[in-house]
Design an enzyme around this catalytic site. Structure first.
Site, PDB file in Angstrom:
ATOM      1  N   ASN A   1      19.824  67.295  40.775  1.00 19.80           N
ATOM      2  CA  ASN A   1      19.844  68.667  40.256  1.00 19.80           C
ATOM      3  C   ASN A   1      20.016  69.617  41.437  1.00 19.80           C
ATOM      4  O   ASN A   1      19.140  69.695  42.294  1.00 19.80           O
ATOM      5  CB  ASN A   1      18.524  68.921  39.515  1.00 19.80           C
ATOM      6  CG  ASN A   1      18.420  70.317  38.926  1.00 19.80           C
ATOM      7  OD1 ASN A   1      19.062  71.252  39.402  1.00 19.80           O
ATOM      8  ND2 ASN A   1      17.587  70.455  37.916  1.00 19.80           N
TER       9      ASN A   1
ATOM     10  N   HIS B   1      24.420  72.995  33.053  1.00 20.80           N
ATOM     11  CA  HIS B   1      23.662  72.870  34.299  1.00 20.80           C
ATOM     12  C   HIS B   1      23.122  71.447  34.360  1.00 20.80           C
ATOM     13  O   HIS B   1      22.571  70.946  33.384  1.00 20.80           O
ATOM     14  CB  HIS B   1      22.527  73.890  34.324  1.00 20.80           C
ATOM     15  CG  HIS B   1      21.441  73.537  35.275  1.00 20.80           C
ATOM     16  ND1 HIS B   1      21.692  73.276  36.600  1.00 20.80           N
ATOM     17  CD2 HIS B   1      20.101  73.341  35.094  1.00 20.80           C
ATOM     18  CE1 HIS B   1      20.550  72.951  37.203  1.00 20.80           C
ATOM     19  NE2 HIS B   1      19.576  72.990  36.302  1.00 20.80           N
TER      20      HIS B   1
ATOM     21  N   CYS C   1      18.283  78.045  38.134  1.00 20.50           N
ATOM     22  CA  CYS C   1      19.299  77.181  37.511  1.00 20.50           C
ATOM     23  C   CYS C   1      20.333  77.989  36.718  1.00 20.50           C
ATOM     24  O   CYS C   1      21.453  77.529  36.524  1.00 20.50           O
ATOM     25  CB  CYS C   1      18.631  76.171  36.581  1.00 20.50           C
ATOM     26  SG  CYS C   1      17.389  75.192  37.426  1.00 20.50           S
TER      27      CYS C   1
HETATM   28  N1  ACO Z   1       8.388  57.636  40.269  1.00 23.10           N
HETATM   29  C1  ACO Z   1       7.534  56.840  39.608  1.00 23.10           C
HETATM   30  N2  ACO Z   1       6.591  57.318  38.783  1.00 23.10           N
HETATM   31  C2  ACO Z   1       6.508  58.655  38.617  1.00 23.10           C
HETATM   32  C3  ACO Z   1       7.388  59.537  39.288  1.00 23.10           C
HETATM   33  C4  ACO Z   1       8.350  58.966  40.132  1.00 23.10           C
HETATM   34  N3  ACO Z   1       9.239  59.736  40.802  1.00 23.10           N
HETATM   35  N4  ACO Z   1       7.075  60.808  38.925  1.00 23.10           N
HETATM   36  C5  ACO Z   1       6.042  60.727  38.082  1.00 23.10           C
HETATM   37  N5  ACO Z   1       5.703  59.431  37.891  1.00 23.10           N
HETATM   38  C6  ACO Z   1       4.649  58.882  37.058  1.00 23.10           C
HETATM   39  C7  ACO Z   1       3.533  59.866  36.803  1.00 23.10           C
HETATM   40  O1  ACO Z   1       2.603  59.844  37.850  1.00 23.10           O
HETATM   41  C8  ACO Z   1       2.973  59.376  35.504  1.00 23.10           C
HETATM   42  O2  ACO Z   1       2.142  58.288  35.765  1.00 23.10           O
HETATM   43  P1  ACO Z   1       0.789  58.085  34.904  1.00 23.10           P
HETATM   44  O3  ACO Z   1       1.240  57.874  33.512  1.00 23.10           O
HETATM   45  O4  ACO Z   1       0.205  56.857  35.522  1.00 23.10           O
HETATM   46  O5  ACO Z   1      -0.002  59.320  35.085  1.00 23.10           O
HETATM   47  C9  ACO Z   1       4.200  58.856  34.763  1.00 23.10           C
HETATM   48  O6  ACO Z   1       5.198  58.621  35.775  1.00 23.10           O
HETATM   49  C10 ACO Z   1       4.726  59.807  33.742  1.00 23.10           C
HETATM   50  O7  ACO Z   1       4.796  61.115  34.320  1.00 23.10           O
HETATM   51  P2  ACO Z   1       5.394  62.312  33.569  1.00 23.10           P
HETATM   52  O8  ACO Z   1       5.453  63.508  34.447  1.00 23.10           O
HETATM   53  O9  ACO Z   1       4.719  62.452  32.253  1.00 23.10           O
HETATM   54  O10 ACO Z   1       6.869  61.780  33.369  1.00 23.10           O
HETATM   55  P3  ACO Z   1       7.913  62.205  32.304  1.00 23.10           P
HETATM   56  O11 ACO Z   1       8.215  61.069  31.452  1.00 23.10           O
HETATM   57  O12 ACO Z   1       7.587  63.507  31.676  1.00 23.10           O
HETATM   58  O13 ACO Z   1       9.174  62.431  33.228  1.00 23.10           O
HETATM   59  C11 ACO Z   1      10.437  64.244  34.148  1.00 23.10           C
HETATM   60  C12 ACO Z   1       9.152  63.444  34.232  1.00 23.10           C
HETATM   61  C13 ACO Z   1      11.624  63.344  34.450  1.00 23.10           C
HETATM   62  C14 ACO Z   1      10.403  65.362  35.145  1.00 23.10           C
HETATM   63  C15 ACO Z   1      10.541  64.760  32.692  1.00 23.10           C
HETATM   64  O14 ACO Z   1       9.395  65.473  32.320  1.00 23.10           O
HETATM   65  C16 ACO Z   1      11.710  65.634  32.501  1.00 23.10           C
HETATM   66  O15 ACO Z   1      12.827  65.159  32.391  1.00 23.10           O
HETATM   67  N6  ACO Z   1      11.481  66.939  32.410  1.00 23.10           N
HETATM   68  C17 ACO Z   1      12.553  67.884  32.261  1.00 23.10           C
HETATM   69  C18 ACO Z   1      12.543  68.753  33.368  1.00 23.10           C
HETATM   70  C19 ACO Z   1      13.719  68.618  34.231  1.00 23.10           C
HETATM   71  O16 ACO Z   1      14.584  67.794  34.098  1.00 23.10           O
HETATM   72  N7  ACO Z   1      13.772  69.533  35.113  1.00 23.10           N
HETATM   73  C20 ACO Z   1      14.834  69.595  36.020  1.00 23.10           C
HETATM   74  C21 ACO Z   1      14.641  70.803  36.875  1.00 23.10           C
HETATM   75  S1  ACO Z   1      14.443  72.203  35.953  1.00 23.10           S
HETATM   76  C22 ACO Z   1      15.886  72.597  35.421  1.00 23.10           C
HETATM   77  O17 ACO Z   1      16.877  72.406  36.083  1.00 23.10           O
HETATM   78  C23 ACO Z   1      15.931  73.180  34.129  1.00 23.10           C
END
Ligand code: ACO
Length: 333
Positions: A290, A260, A113
């Site tokens: 992304n 980014h 990234c």
């Molecule tokens: N659709 C529906 N449900 C989902 C999905 C989906 N696509 N993905 C995960 N879930 C579910 C999980 O299974 C989990 O269910 P559970 O509670 O029954 O176990 C629940 O949603 C929560 O999962 P988490 O992984 O804890 O979700 P979170 O709220 O953390 O969101 C996300 C995930 C969006 C990736 C978040 O952690 C985030 O924004 N992280 C930042 C990382 C990022 O944006 N990276 C981008 C790429 S890296 C970069 O460019 C820097």
């Protein structure tokens, strides 16, 4: 010492629009979850004729046209990607061939990234010292073919999209301003928190195939989402402030921050933390997801097309991603 100027910026994205509802036909996910957590509404997926290098080349052709130069003026190519056409060689040489350039050097940047900003920093040093006058810098990604498009991979796969952006960097004329400073960082202890582990030198393709383990997901990208989020918001803010402090500037001096496009929630968090107005921050992750190394040049190109970047504007680029790596650049357009 010379100064580096961006003289042309452009992007290319595949025609195929994939909405959140499209994804929900094969993955247990939904528009509400994706929109709420990431801000993404749709992304582009490459077609059969697209490759990382070909998308980069198409963006580059437009950037060269907008720069008003002949391609024979290009002295060097820098290509940032985490999804190269081949494991090796990198796509820089493929662009040299596809554009029909003379036998100029081609450097591949592997900083995910942060790759575009790292590439900009490298180009800036070459131009500053007088080694090269005109450099083509590309960020391009073709993620769609390598994602786990089953429910198992939904936490990662819904985030990423395909596309490319390119800039032509030139030695500025006397008195012209351009890239003011660049700032690069890494913290490798978190390498495996956001990574694609295999194939690697201990687990080559024959080993993976021999094992035939259906639960082996080491060849899909892995992301510890919460962990990445927490580090991203801190490092983005730090590296933006570092760029401003280096140039005796303040937040209010920034005409446009192009972060980014990792996640809309990350951009909004930074905007709030730094108390920036809506018109000071550019977001287009809603339309493209992304696109890793391509996200900043795609956003820069769209912002320029929309008239949100004007001559003399102070532009801040900032990135954070796998490595972890993070970086920023401050420039006068
Ligand atoms: N659709 C529906 N449900 C989902 C999905 C989906 N696509 N993905 C995960 N879930 C579910 C999980 O299974 C989990 O269910 P559970 O509670 O029954 O176990 C629940 O949603 C929560 O999962 P988490 O992984 O804890 O979700 P979170 O709220 O953390 O969101 C996300 C995930 C969006 C990736 C978040 O952690 C985030 O924004 N992280 C930042 C990382 C990022 O944006 N990276 C981008 C790429 S890296 C970069 O460019 C820097």
């Amino acid at each position: 010492m010379y100064t580096t100027k961006i003289s042309g910026v452009a992007h290319y994205v595949p025609d195929n629009i994939v909405t959140n509802n499209d994804l929900s036909k094969t993955i247990d996910t939904n528009d509400e979850w994706i929109t709420e957590r990431t801000g993404i509404k749709e992304r582009r997926f490459a077609g059969p004729n697209d490759s990382t290098s070909s998308m980069g080349t198409r963006a580059a052709e437009r950037a060269i046209e907008r720069a008003g130069i002949d391609k024979s003026e290009i002295d060097f190519i820098i290509f940032a990607t985490l999804s190269p056409d081949y494991y090796f060689p990198g796509p820089g040489v493929l662009v040299q061939e596809q554009l029909g350039l003379k036998e100029v050097g081609a450097l591949d940047v592997r900083n995910q990234c942060s790759g575009f900003v790292y590439g900009l920093s490298v180009a800036d040093q070459f131009i500053k010292t007088g080694m090269y006058k005109t450099i083509l810098l590309i960020g391009s990604e073709l993620h769609s073919g390598g994602l786990d498009m089953t429910t198992r991979g939904r936490g990662v796969s819904v985030i990423f999209g395909d596309g490319a952006g390119a800039v032509v960097l030139k030695r500025a004329e006397d008195g012209e301003e351009g890239v003011l400073s660049t700032h690069l960082h890494s913290e490798g202890k978190h390498a495996e928190e956001l990574a694609l582990i295999a194939p690697n030198t201990k687990r080559w393709v024959p080993t993976i195939m021999q094992n035939k383990d259906p639960d082996d997901i080491s060849y899909f990208p892995y992301m510890n989402g919460n962990f990445v989020f927490k580090h991203a918001v801190v490092r983005f803010s730090e590296v933006i402030m570092e760029a401003l402090q280096t140039n005796n500037a303040t937040i209010s001096d920034i005409d446009l921050l192009i972060p980014h496009q990792a996640n809309l929630r990350i951009s909004q968090f930074i905007q709030n933390k730094l108390q920036m107005r809506d018109d000071q921050v550019y977001n287009n992750i809603m339309r493209y997801g992304n696109t890793t190394a391509a996200s900043i040049p795609i956003a820069m190109s769209e912002a320029w097309e929309e008239g949100r970047i004007k001559s003399g504007d102070l532009i801040c680029l900032a990135a954070f991603g796998s490595g972890f790596t993070w970086a920023s650049a401050l420039l006068k357009w």
